[in-house]
Design a protein around this motif. Structure first.
Motif, PDB file in Angstrom:
ATOM      1  N   LEU A   2       2.237  21.842 -26.516  1.00 35.07           N
ATOM      2  CA  LEU A   2       3.418  21.134 -26.032  1.00 35.07           C
ATOM      3  C   LEU A   2       4.663  21.529 -26.821  1.00 35.07           C
ATOM      4  O   LEU A   2       4.625  21.650 -28.051  1.00 35.07           O
ATOM      5  CB  LEU A   2       3.194  19.619 -26.141  1.00 35.07           C
ATOM      6  CG  LEU A   2       2.009  19.055 -25.340  1.00 35.07           C
ATOM      7  CD1 LEU A   2       1.875  17.558 -25.583  1.00 35.07           C
ATOM      8  CD2 LEU A   2       2.179  19.342 -23.852  1.00 35.07           C
ATOM      9  N   THR A   3       5.724  21.707 -26.090  1.00 37.55           N
ATOM     10  CA  THR A   3       7.012  22.020 -26.711  1.00 37.55           C
ATOM     11  C   THR A   3       8.127  21.553 -25.792  1.00 37.55           C
ATOM     12  O   THR A   3       7.903  21.303 -24.600  1.00 37.55           O
ATOM     13  CB  THR A   3       7.138  23.530 -26.970  1.00 37.55           C
ATOM     14  OG1 THR A   3       8.383  23.789 -27.626  1.00 37.55           O
ATOM     15  CG2 THR A   3       7.111  24.295 -25.656  1.00 37.55           C
ATOM     16  N   LEU A   4       9.319  21.420 -26.332  1.00 41.07           N
ATOM     17  CA  LEU A   4      10.460  21.049 -25.492  1.00 41.07           C
ATOM     18  C   LEU A   4      10.862  22.253 -24.630  1.00 41.07           C
ATOM     19  O   LEU A   4      11.010  23.366 -25.134  1.00 41.07           O
ATOM     20  CB  LEU A   4      11.650  20.619 -26.357  1.00 41.07           C
ATOM     21  CG  LEU A   4      11.611  19.214 -26.949  1.00 41.07           C
ATOM     22  CD1 LEU A   4      12.817  18.982 -27.850  1.00 41.07           C
ATOM     23  CD2 LEU A   4      11.567  18.154 -25.858  1.00 41.07           C
ATOM     24  N   CYS A   5      11.012  22.024 -23.345  1.00 42.07           N
ATOM     25  CA  CYS A   5      11.384  23.128 -22.451  1.00 42.07           C
ATOM     26  C   CYS A   5      12.246  22.601 -21.306  1.00 42.07           C
ATOM     27  O   CYS A   5      12.273  21.395 -21.032  1.00 42.07           O
ATOM     28  CB  CYS A   5      10.137  23.828 -21.912  1.00 42.07           C
ATOM     29  SG  CYS A   5       9.002  22.745 -21.035  1.00 42.07           S
ATOM     30  N   HIS A   6      12.930  23.535 -20.658  1.00 41.25           N
ATOM     31  CA  HIS A   6      13.787  23.204 -19.518  1.00 41.25           C
ATOM     32  C   HIS A   6      12.996  23.475 -18.240  1.00 41.25           C
ATOM     33  O   HIS A   6      12.758  24.646 -17.892  1.00 41.25           O
ATOM     34  CB  HIS A   6      15.064  24.053 -19.543  1.00 41.25           C
ATOM     35  CG  HIS A   6      15.934  23.761 -20.723  1.00 41.25           C
ATOM     36  ND1 HIS A   6      16.788  22.698 -20.776  1.00 41.25           N
ATOM     37  CD2 HIS A   6      16.058  24.410 -21.918  1.00 41.25           C
ATOM     38  CE1 HIS A   6      17.424  22.692 -21.933  1.00 41.25           C
ATOM     39  NE2 HIS A   6      16.995  23.726 -22.652  1.00 41.25           N
ATOM     40  N   PRO A   7      12.568  22.464 -17.523  1.00 36.65           N
ATOM     41  CA  PRO A   7      11.712  22.676 -16.351  1.00 36.65           C
ATOM     42  C   PRO A   7      12.406  23.436 -15.230  1.00 36.65           C
ATOM     43  O   PRO A   7      11.768  24.210 -14.512  1.00 36.65           O
ATOM     44  CB  PRO A   7      11.351  21.250 -15.921  1.00 36.65           C
ATOM     45  CG  PRO A   7      12.451  20.404 -16.459  1.00 36.65           C
ATOM     46  CD  PRO A   7      12.854  21.038 -17.748  1.00 36.65           C
ATOM     47  N   VAL A   8      13.719  23.241 -15.074  1.00 36.62           N
ATOM     48  CA  VAL A   8      14.432  23.924 -13.989  1.00 36.62           C
ATOM     49  C   VAL A   8      14.438  25.428 -14.239  1.00 36.62           C
ATOM     50  O   VAL A   8      14.235  26.237 -13.315  1.00 36.62           O
ATOM     51  CB  VAL A   8      15.858  23.378 -13.858  1.00 36.62           C
ATOM     52  CG1 VAL A   8      16.626  24.134 -12.777  1.00 36.62           C
ATOM     53  CG2 VAL A   8      15.825  21.881 -13.533  1.00 36.62           C
ATOM     54  N   ALA A   9      14.670  25.820 -15.496  1.00 33.54           N
ATOM     55  CA  ALA A   9      14.666  27.253 -15.824  1.00 33.54           C
ATOM     56  C   ALA A   9      13.290  27.862 -15.595  1.00 33.54           C
ATOM     57  O   ALA A   9      13.161  28.983 -15.059  1.00 33.54           O
ATOM     58  CB  ALA A   9      15.107  27.456 -17.277  1.00 33.54           C
ATOM     59  N   LEU A  10      12.213  27.139 -15.971  1.00 29.44           N
ATOM     60  CA  LEU A  10      10.857  27.642 -15.734  1.00 29.44           C
ATOM     61  C   LEU A  10      10.586  27.786 -14.243  1.00 29.44           C
ATOM     62  O   LEU A  10      10.004  28.783 -13.787  1.00 29.44           O
ATOM     63  CB  LEU A  10       9.825  26.676 -16.354  1.00 29.44           C
ATOM     64  CG  LEU A  10       9.695  26.686 -17.879  1.00 29.44           C
ATOM     65  CD1 LEU A  10       8.716  25.609 -18.319  1.00 29.44           C
ATOM     66  CD2 LEU A  10       9.210  28.048 -18.362  1.00 29.44           C
ATOM     67  N   TRP A  11      11.025  26.792 -13.476  1.00 34.88           N
ATOM     68  CA  TRP A  11      10.810  26.837 -12.032  1.00 34.88           C
ATOM     69  C   TRP A  11      11.550  28.022 -11.388  1.00 34.88           C
ATOM     70  O   TRP A  11      10.978  28.746 -10.566  1.00 34.88           O
ATOM     71  CB  TRP A  11      11.270  25.520 -11.413  1.00 34.88           C
ATOM     72  CG  TRP A  11      11.397  25.596  -9.923  1.00 34.88           C
ATOM     73  CD1 TRP A  11      12.538  25.703  -9.205  1.00 34.88           C
ATOM     74  CD2 TRP A  11      10.334  25.602  -8.976  1.00 34.88           C
ATOM     75  NE1 TRP A  11      12.273  25.768  -7.866  1.00 34.88           N
ATOM     76  CE2 TRP A  11      10.911  25.711  -7.703  1.00 34.88           C
ATOM     77  CE3 TRP A  11       8.948  25.540  -9.077  1.00 34.88           C
ATOM     78  CZ2 TRP A  11      10.160  25.736  -6.540  1.00 34.88           C
ATOM     79  CZ3 TRP A  11       8.187  25.569  -7.923  1.00 34.88           C
ATOM     80  CH2 TRP A  11       8.795  25.664  -6.670  1.00 34.88           C
ATOM     81  N   GLU A  12      12.790  28.211 -11.786  1.00 36.16           N
ATOM     82  CA  GLU A  12      13.585  29.279 -11.169  1.00 36.16           C
ATOM     83  C   GLU A  12      13.036  30.653 -11.519  1.00 36.16           C
ATOM     84  O   GLU A  12      13.130  31.592 -10.719  1.00 36.16           O
ATOM     85  CB  GLU A  12      15.046  29.131 -11.580  1.00 36.16           C
ATOM     86  CG  GLU A  12      15.703  27.901 -10.942  1.00 36.16           C
ATOM     87  CD  GLU A  12      17.158  27.721 -11.359  1.00 36.16           C
ATOM     88  OE1 GLU A  12      17.588  28.436 -12.289  1.00 36.16           O
ATOM     89  OE2 GLU A  12      17.850  26.860 -10.773  1.00 36.16           O
ATOM     90  N   SER A  13      12.429  30.797 -12.716  1.00 34.29           N
ATOM     91  CA  SER A  13      11.813  32.087 -13.057  1.00 34.29           C
ATOM     92  C   SER A  13      10.582  32.342 -12.183  1.00 34.29           C
ATOM     93  O   SER A  13      10.324  33.482 -11.766  1.00 34.29           O
ATOM     94  CB  SER A  13      11.421  32.105 -14.539  1.00 34.29           C
ATOM     95  OG  SER A  13      10.369  31.184 -14.802  1.00 34.29           O
ATOM     96  N   CYS A  14       9.815  31.294 -11.889  1.00 30.47           N
ATOM     97  CA  CYS A  14       8.661  31.440 -10.989  1.00 30.47           C
ATOM     98  C   CYS A  14       9.124  31.711  -9.553  1.00 30.47           C
ATOM     99  O   CYS A  14       8.539  32.538  -8.830  1.00 30.47           O
ATOM    100  CB  CYS A  14       7.797  30.178 -11.031  1.00 30.47           C
ATOM    101  SG  CYS A  14       7.014  29.850 -12.626  1.00 30.47           S
ATOM    102  N   LEU A  15      10.189  31.010  -9.146  1.00 27.17           N
ATOM    103  CA  LEU A  15      10.703  31.181  -7.791  1.00 27.17           C
ATOM    104  C   LEU A  15      11.197  32.606  -7.576  1.00 27.17           C
ATOM    105  O   LEU A  15      10.999  33.192  -6.492  1.00 27.17           O
ATOM    106  CB  LEU A  15      11.816  30.164  -7.547  1.00 27.17           C
ATOM    107  CG  LEU A  15      12.420  30.130  -6.138  1.00 27.17           C
ATOM    108  CD1 LEU A  15      11.360  29.764  -5.101  1.00 27.17           C
ATOM    109  CD2 LEU A  15      13.593  29.136  -6.098  1.00 27.17           C
ATOM    110  N   ALA A  16      11.820  33.176  -8.592  1.00 29.98           N
ATOM    111  CA  ALA A  16      12.347  34.546  -8.474  1.00 29.98           C
ATOM    112  C   ALA A  16      11.218  35.545  -8.221  1.00 29.98           C
ATOM    113  O   ALA A  16      11.389  36.534  -7.497  1.00 29.98           O
ATOM    114  CB  ALA A  16      13.123  34.902  -9.740  1.00 29.98           C
TER     115      ALA A  16
END
Length: 465
Positions: free
Chosen positions: A309-323
């Motif tokens: 577990l770590t602090l992360c930005h979920p929107v950035a992770l999602w957009e990288s997968c979406l790309a």
């Protein structure tokens, strides 16, 4: 009365009987000595007061003591003969209402007074059933007689013992009735708890309603909680057993076709029927089996692998997968409408980034495979403590058993066309990862669309440093 109630009744009765016997024995053997001791101490106190009183104040002191207490005090001069001394003392006692059948001051008493200045004597009055306890002291040339009448102790002790016997017999009866009622009050809820425990042992998860405002009620609450949790665990275990049976059947189904093909094409090669494609088919089916086994192993490891577990930005992770899926959208001619959230960098969660990427990729693959109208819609929403990702794709037909969609090998395509439906492990992986993170998930179908929603817990700004 049950065993516990009988034990309580017998124990309390034994205690009361033992107490009764002890009191009777104490009364019989120690009441008379105690009474005489107290009388002696009382006479000793009065004699000390008289000894400390001056000769001038002595008559007034004696008169005061005679009026205030039940003792008789007389003063006789020692100059008289024994007969005159006794006659004078008897006369003075009679004037105070003390009539004695047996009373005599002997020469021995006079000698003892000369040597130690005080003598105690008890005169038994025979048929008067009393005694006269006397303390003689000397003061100057006078003898002071301090006497008190005592009733015969033997008869009093006998009467006291009889009264105590009746009293304690009555107390024993009352105690037995009270013990029976009290033990019934205690053992009745215990009987309920025993029956409930037996029912739970038979996998009949019962609840008991007990209100005693004590530890028994607390025990009942604990048993109710245990019953509830055992029932829940039993239901979960039963469901897992059913899921395991279904999973075994599904795995068998998934492996049966490639194994049959491998066997058939192998026999064809053996019989020289190969047209040059048999080995390719065998290899592809073996790869399909290997892929399925790898997916099963990965799925089995999900619950065992530790979360980083770590602090992360979920929107950035999602957009990288979406790309990474844009090429698939173009190839499959799928229109993906994505509503970018405002200020996404303010949203942070505590999660395992790699595991969360698996969730995003599986949701995207699922939406890509099952969209009937070639459209996918994605948007975010946020509350005070949670962030929600909504993924919607077209699905014209109504899906039966929609709540089973998260189970392994459940596929929307009932024909199980592997070109479209896949292995059926994607959403099971999503469910497992989200549950380990403590995140929520749900699916809804309405008006030709199906929407998957996952909820992630936001980390407050104060905790982000």
């Amino acid at each position: 009365m049950n065993k516990l109630g009988a034990k309580i009744a017998i124990s309390v009765s034994a205690v009361i009987l033992s107490l009764l016997v002890c009191l009777l024995l104490v009364s019989h053997f120690f009441l008379r000595p105690y009474y005489l001791h107290q009388t002696k101490q009382r006479l000793l106190q009065i004699s000390q007061e008289l000894a400390d009183t001056s000769t001038e104040n002595l008559p007034r002191k004696i008169e005061s003591l005679n009026q205030q207490s039940d003792v008789a005090i007389v003063v006789v001069p020692r100059s008289q003969s024994l007969d005159a001394l006794n006659e004078y003392a008897s006369h003075l006692l009679a004037r105070q209402g003390v009539s004695l059948n047996r009373f005599w001051i002997t020469a021995e008493v006079i000698r003892q007074l000369d040597s130690r200045h005080s003598v105690n004597k008890i005169y038994d009055q025979m048929k008067q059933k009393s005694s006269f306890y006397v303390r003689y002291i000397t003061k100057g040339n006078d003898i002071i007689l301090i006497g008190i009448s005592l009733a015969h102790m033997n008869e009093i002790i006998q009467m006291v013992n009889q009264f105590n016997g009746l009293l304690f017999t009555l107390a024993l009866v009352i105690a037995l009735i009270w013990v029976w009622a009290f033990s019934r009050r205690i053992t009745k809820p215990l009987d309920q708890l025993k029956r409930a425990a037996q029912e739970i042992a038979d996998l009949k998860f019962q609840q008991v309603a007990i209100q005693t405002n004590d530890e028994v009620e607390e025990l009942a609450r604990s048993i109710n909680q245990m019953s509830q949790k055992l029932q829940q665990a039993h239901q979960e275990l039963t469901q897992k057993n059913q899921d395991l049976k279904r999973l075994t059947a599904d795995v068998t189904h998934e492996l049966k076709t490639p194994l049959a093909l491998i066997q058939a094409y192998s026999m064809g090669i053996k019989d020289d029927l190969d047209d040059g494609t048999y080995l390719d088919t065998i290899i592809s089916q073996a790869e399909r089996m290997s892929s399925l086994i790898d997916q099963l192993l990965s799925y089995a490891k999900l619950e065992q692998d530790p979360l980083h577990l770590t602090l992360c930005h979920p929107v950035a992770l999602w957009e990288s997968c979406l790309a990474q899926h844009r090429v698939i959208f173009e190839t499959e001619k799928i229109t993906c409408r994505y509503a970018e959230p405002p200020q996404p960098d303010q949203w942070q969660i505590r999660a395992d980034p790699e595991k969360l990427k698996m969730v995003f990729h599986n949701l995207l693959r699922n939406a890509t495979k099952y969209t009937d109208n070639g459209q996918i819609k994605i948007h975010w929403s946020a509350g005070e403590q949670h962030l929600f990702l909504h993924i919607t794709n077209g699905l014209a037909r109504e899906t039966k058993h929609l709540n089973h969609i998260w189970k392994p090998f459940f596929v929307l395509d009932e024909a199980r066309d592997k070109g479209r439906s896949g292995s059926g492990l994607g959403l099971a992986v999503v469910k497992t990862i989200l549950e380990r993170h403590g995140y929520s998930y749900n699916v809804k179908q309405h008006g030709g669309w199906i929407t998957f929603t996952i909820g992630m817990t936001l980390v407050p700004l104060t905790d982000q440093n």
